[in-house]
Design a protein around this motif. Structure first.
Motif, mmCIF file in Angstrom:
data_model
loop_
_atom_site.group_PDB
_atom_site.id
_atom_site.type_symbol
_atom_site.label_atom_id
_atom_site.label_comp_id
_atom_site.label_asym_id
_atom_site.label_seq_id
_atom_site.Cartn_x
_atom_site.Cartn_y
_atom_site.Cartn_z
ATOM 1 N N GLU A 75 0.823 -1.195 0.000
ATOM 2 C CA GLU A 75 0.000 0.000 0.000
ATOM 3 C C GLU A 75 0.872 1.266 0.000
ATOM 4 O O GLU A 75 0.545 2.264 -0.651
ATOM 5 C CB GLU A 75 -0.945 -0.003 1.208
ATOM 6 N N GLU A 78 2.216 1.786 -3.415
ATOM 7 C CA GLU A 78 1.153 2.305 -4.277
ATOM 8 C C GLU A 78 0.964 3.802 -4.052
ATOM 9 O O GLU A 78 0.783 4.570 -4.988
ATOM 10 C CB GLU A 78 -0.166 1.562 -4.002
ATOM 11 N N ASN A 79 1.023 4.207 -2.801
ATOM 12 C CA ASN A 79 0.864 5.622 -2.484
ATOM 13 C C ASN A 79 2.026 6.448 -3.059
ATOM 14 O O ASN A 79 1.834 7.559 -3.568
ATOM 15 C CB ASN A 79 0.773 5.793 -0.971
ATOM 16 N N LYS A 82 1.510 6.684 -6.735
ATOM 17 C CA LYS A 82 0.377 7.560 -7.026
ATOM 18 C C LYS A 82 0.758 9.033 -6.906
ATOM 19 O O LYS A 82 0.350 9.869 -7.728
ATOM 20 C CB LYS A 82 -0.762 7.232 -6.057
ATOM 21 N N ARG A 637 -2.674 0.275 -11.582
ATOM 22 C CA ARG A 637 -1.861 0.535 -10.392
ATOM 23 C C ARG A 637 -0.725 1.512 -10.694
ATOM 24 O O ARG A 637 -0.305 2.278 -9.823
ATOM 25 C CB ARG A 637 -1.307 -0.784 -9.855
ATOM 26 N N ASN A 642 -5.181 2.695 -6.229
ATOM 27 C CA ASN A 642 -4.709 1.946 -5.073
ATOM 28 C C ASN A 642 -5.521 0.668 -4.930
ATOM 29 O O ASN A 642 -6.413 0.373 -5.728
ATOM 30 C CB ASN A 642 -4.770 2.800 -3.800
#
Length: 729
Positions: A75, A78-79, A82, A637, A642
């Motif tokens: 996670e 992913e952040n 992003k 992704r 997310n």
């Protein structure tokens, strides 16, 4: 700043470990245009993947603005992607089923770009890369160079501080390549641009730094143009979440963009629904004989309690009145034998017209009309109410209305007028089965037939005359209007040719009775028939005093309570009543109850195995869909989706297809089931009333959830880079 300190990366495949990166040390910042060069297989793409967070590292530490990342979860990565990374892939990694416009819009949507400006922003970016004439073309229809420009447009749309590009000009002509490089150079004035290229000459004019990789190590790090690298901006976690409307719109776009895959997903859920429906209908059909219901009582609604006295005495009128006034009792029915009879001894003939061949022959369970309340108490004694299962058309109800119905019982016939016709389902709280037909007759007729039918099904007759006796069983007993009070007719044969006096012993369903000095008169009639005078018939039944009654409670819960209360009533320490609850035999008090539990358990196990079979068969099929869409979700992704967003996509895609399949089944139940005949494979539709349709909806929802969970676990089993790399192999 992005800082790599002694970073090493290893790959394991087929029990072989290979080196990706070895002890890499590097520091990168804003305003740099970094060119990573090296031979094929040297590790330059691996370095790019580690920097961008789409691949892991096994040794060393990677810092983002001095923050360690070795503890990052999926996670967290992913952040990071992003917030900070925009990708330009060598293998494009476009959503192939999307158009040019949809690919660029996807990055803007996932980043929370204002909806009212989103479309124009996408068009502007597409114009910058020279694809304005191709906005409605799907990615599959584009050339390699056009695809690469879409990838660059998508990266620009994301507006991230770091742009990583893997061979961004590899599939472009020289003019297009120069345009893209200049565009990236312009971006690098405010961002960090990292480009992997096999031809340094293409970027030589704009690159500020050259890094050469060989065999997983950095062998050259040359600063071409002096710039002052800066730390990456401190970006707050993007808490933007797509709302349900936006998510639904994106999901529907995904489904419509891949019609073949969506159709296959629909077929899987349709198969699961019909398989479950068949299994559940079979389960209901099999379980109906094993639910604790006592079918010896024939009519077994959940509100019926059957009662007789342990001392064998009849119920008095005052006792019946007391039961009728009980707070938990709705109706009391004396002479209830017709509720126990399997209606195999009689038949109903309905005269549909004057044509002698236009007749309907039906097996109708007979019930007293008092069960339906007071509104029918003023009906004529020969008027009846008919109910039909709901698979009859509305027209059938009007066709039966006003017709003459004849009850044929052995050699006797009794005529009635059908005064009202309704669906059985309209009175399902009164009856025991919605797919059965019933006829409700006047209470006076009910008492008469109850006595008469009960006598005939359970009568043993012994005739004593002049020291000899005749034992008769399975004889039909009826009334004859031309007999005197103490007379009866018997079949005429060569042994019985004249009248004689005899004592007659009757053992019936309700009582035992011996009547002396009866005149027996031989008569030419059916061999297995006896006819009685009205006086003899009335003597047998003790002037309308019942030995058994049925009590109908207000509802099933009160029926269960009433059963318990009456079972505990005692007089001088002895149970006052023999109490039966046909719809729910106490399974703990007999071997039959134990067998019932075992059989029910077996049915539940069988049903569970059927569910597992549906699940695994469906998953084997859906696995192919999952594999084909793994790349799409990996791409989502990379552009800002997310795990929560991907989860919503997967769950809603499954649920929409499941709901569509369920709606098709529901329409079949509503519009097809009325026309389905017994024996048809579609007869299972008739089992699905509102309650069972609700059970089916819960099953479909649960099935969609567990398949989606399995789907989601596969999507997140590997890193983004591993997923994309596997797709290329």
């Amino acid at each position: 700043m992005i800082k790599l300190k002694n970073i090493s990366k290893f790959y394991s495949k087929n029990q072989t470990v290979s080196l990706g990166l070895r002890k890499v040390n590097l520091e990168l910042g804003l305003h740099e245009f970094v060119a990573i060069v090296g031979e094929s297989g040297s590790g330059k793409t691996t370095l790019l993947n580690v920097i961008s967070g789409i691949d892991t590292y096994e040794e060393g530490e990677l810092y983002i603005n001095d923050e360690e990342t070795s503890y990052y979860s999926k996670e967290d990565w992913e952040n990071y992607r992003k917030k900070y990374i925009a990708f330009i892939f060598q293998s494009y990694n476009l959503i192939e089923s999307y158009t040019v416009l949809q690919n660029v819009e996807a990055a803007l949507i996932l980043s929370g770009y204002p909806k009212d400006k989103l479309r124009q922003r996408a068009l502007d970016i597409i114009g910058k890369v020279g694809l304005s004439d191709h906005i409605k073309h799907k990615a599959t229809k584009l050339s390699g160079g056009q695809k690469q420009r879409v990838v660059i447009a998508r990266a620009i749309a994301k507006d991230a501080p770091v742009v990583v590009a893997d061979e961004p000009t590899g599939n472009l002509d020289s003019e297009s390549a120069k345009m893209i490089i200049n565009l990236l150079a312009e971006i690098a004035k405010e961002k960090l641009v990292i480009v992997v290229t096999h031809d340094f000459s293409q970027v030589e004019e704009v690159a500020t730094r050259k890094i050469r990789v060989f065999d997983g190590e950095i062998v050259e790090d040359k600063k071409i143009v002096k710039v002052v690298p800066e730390k990456l901006p401190i970006l707050e976690d993007k808490d933007y979440k797509m709302n349900f409307k936006e998510t639904t719109k994106m999901v529907l776009r995904n489904l419509l963009a891949t019609p073949k895959k969506s159709l296959l997903l629909f077929v899987i859920f349709a198969f699961a629904i019909f398989f479950f429906a068949f299994a559940y209908a079979t389960f209901l059909d099999s379980r109906s004989g094993l639910t604790g219901q006592n079918y010896d009582f024939g009519f077994i609604p959940e509100t019926r309690i059957v009662l007789n006295k342990t001392d064998g005495s009849p119920f008095t009128e005052s006792e019946i009145t007391d039961f009728e006034n009980h707070s938990k009792v709705n109706t009391v029915v004396p002479f209830d034998f017709l509720m126990t009879n399997s209606y195999g001894d009689y038949e109903w003939e309905i005269k549909m017209s004057n044509n002698i061949y236009d007749r309907e022959y039906m097996n109708l369970m007979i019930l007293p009309i008092s069960l339906l309340g007071d509104e029918y108490q003023n009906w004529n004694i020969n008027e009846v109410l008919l109910t039909l299962p709901n698979y009859y058309e509305d027209e059938a109800l009007s066709n039966f209305l006003g017709k003459e119905a004849t009850l044929k019982f052995f050699t006797k016939s009794y005529n009635f007028d059908i005064n009202k016709v309704i669906y059985t389902n309209d009175i399902i709280n009164v009856v025991d089965e919605e797919y059965r037909s019933y006829v409700f007759i006047h209470d006076d007729r009910w008492d008469y037939f109850g006595k008469l039918f009960g006598f005939n099904n359970y009568a043993t007759i012994k005739i004593d005359k002049s020291g000899s006796s005749i034992d008769l069983s399975d004889y039909w007993v009826s009334l004859a209007s031309d007999l005197n009070d103490d007379e009866m007719y018997i079949y005429y044969d060569f042994e019985n040719t004249s009248d004689y006096q005899a004592d007659i012993m009757f053992e019936t369903f309700y009582t035992n009775k011996t009547i002396e000095n009866v005149t027996v008169r031989p008569k030419v009639m059916s061999q297995y028939e006896i006819q009685l005078s009205q006086n003899l018939f009335d003597q047998i039944f003790d002037e309308n005093v019942p030995y058994q009654i049925s009590i109908f409670a207000n509802d099933p819960i009160e029926a269960s309570q009433l059963y318990e209360d009456l079972s505990r009533e005692k007089e001088n320490g002895v149970n006052l009543y023999q109490v039966y609850y046909p719809a729910n035999v106490n399974s703990g008090e007999s071997l039959e109850g134990l067998i019932l539990i075992v059989l029910n358990f077996g049915l539940f196990v069988m049903f569970g195995l059927m569910f597992l079979a549906i699940y695994f068969i469906s998953y084997v099929i859906i696995k192919n869909i999952i594999n084909s869409k793994m790349t799409d979700y990996a791409i989502f992704r990379t552009i800002g989706a997310n795990k929560g967003t991907i989860r919503s996509f997967i769950y809603l895609e499954s649920w929409f297809m499941a709901a569509f399949a369920y709606i098709i089944f529901l329409l079949l139940v509503i519009f097809i089931s009325p026309f389905v005949e017994v024996g048809s494979p579609l007869f299972i539709l008739k089992y699905f009333d509102f309650k069972n349709l609700l059970y089916l909806l819960l099953f479909v929802s649960f099935f969609a959830v567990i398949l989606s969970r399995r789907y989601l676990s596969r999507v997140y089993h590997d890193s983004v880079a591993e997923t994309l790399r596997r797709e290329m192999e």
